[in-house]
Motif scaffolding. Structure first.
Motif: not given
Length: 340
Positions: A104, A106, A108, A114, A136-137, A140, A142
């Motif tokens: 996905n 997201e 890290k 991300t 990608a959101s 969201n 870090n």
């Protein structure tokens, strides 16, 4: 160009992506390339025959046949997706995204970034657009609780801020110490970005964890243009933080006489003490801000100073600022004042 040390930044980034992927494939004998570039290279990588040129995607296309490699971390704790996000060739990112279908967006790094937060910090607008288009959101954060929008403002990129807002980034998302995008715009002095945030519904009354509104942040960092904008939009020039420090007190700390003059002209009260019984004049004197002190001497009442139990002479002496001491004495302050 036969040596990796001769690569420019773009070539080196493409090269690092290759090494990261090839390290995971483990299909070729393992050797460690040497570099004089000053940047860390992934361990156990395979040196391709000859250095790559910027945007060269041929090797990546071949490596896409080994999708498992795109889920392996390199020695720096980055996936190929993260490496691709910070290099400037969008085709490289597209190829890596296509091959990273098992992940996905997201995921890290070990440092908690991300792909989107990395691309934003690198200032790569096209990469940011691609990541957002792929899902990608924009919300969201870090692991430092910094949103992509806040990071875009930090580097002063109006274009990135626009792209993120167009993709439904939350303008009042709370980050860091209850810090919003408007606080960040006030800190870095981006008045054009502040206007954009306001047009998209950003509030100017949100408080940080210390009870400071964006107007206080603009004053603290001496950002006159943003301060003026916030005043025009109804910002409270006499707002106080949880410890009683006023906006004018914050401006005195910055030492910017333009901010102080603007606040005074807009109705800021120089006689409002903090919880520690200090006025803006005390702060300017302690920090040695001569021009700020000149302004505050003219408007601060002696009664308010007396009520605090401390003369600005004490503050200037404590801070070790001879010129401010001389100015205060010449302005009639008692050199023998007693601290109460």
């Amino acid at each position: 160009m036969d040596d990796i040390s001769e690569m420019d930044e773009d070539q080196l980034l493409d090269y690092v992506i290759r090494l990261s992927i090839e390290d995971s494939c483990k299909e070729l004998p393992s050797t460690k390339p040497t570099s004089n570039s000053g940047e860390d290279e992934p361990q156990g990588g395979v040196l391709p025959p000859g250095p790559p040129s910027p945007g060269d995607t041929h090797t990546l296309e071949e490596l896409c046949e080994c999708p498992a490699a795109f889920g392996e971390l390199d020695a720096g704790g980055w996936l190929p997706l993260h490496r691709a996000a910070v290099q400037p060739v969008k085709q490289v990112l597209k190829l890596v995204l296509d091959a990273s279908y098992e992940l996905n967006l997201e995921e890290k790094t070990l440092e908690g970034e991300t792909a989107l937060t990395l691309a934003v910090q690198a200032g790569h607008v096209e990469n940011v657009k691609i990541l957002l288009e792929r899902g990608a959101s924009p919300h969201n954060t870090n692991d430092k609780n910094e949103s992509p929008l806040l990071l875009a403002i930090r580097i002063g990129s109006y274009e990135l801020v626009s792209v993120l807002i167009e993709n439904k980034a939350l303008v009042d998302q709370v980050c860091l110490r209850h810090w919003t995008a408007m606080h960040e715009a006030a800190k870095v002095g981006c008045s054009d970005i502040a206007v954009l945030l306001l047009r998209n519904g950003a509030r100017i009354t949100h408080l940080t964890g210390h009870g400071v509104m964006p107007i206080g942040i603009a004053a603290e960092f001496g950002q006159t243009d943003v301060l003026d904008l916030l005043i025009q939009k109804g910002g409270d020039v006499n707002a106080q933080s949880y410890n009683g420090e006023s906006v004018l007190y914050d401006a005195a700390g910055s030492g910017n006489p333009d901010c102080i003059d603007l606040l005074l002209q807009s109705g800021a009260d120089p006689d409002v003490p903090s919880m520690s019984r200090h006025l803006p004049i005390h702060r300017a004197a302690y920090l040695g801000h001569y021009l700020a002190l000149e302004l505050l001497i003219q408007v601060t009442s002696r009664q308010a100073i007396a009520a605090c139990g401390q003369s600005p002479v004490h503050s200037a002496a404590d801070g070790g600022h001879v010129e401010c001491l001389r100015l205060l004495i010449e302005s009639g302050f008692d050199v023998n004042a007693i601290l109460e």
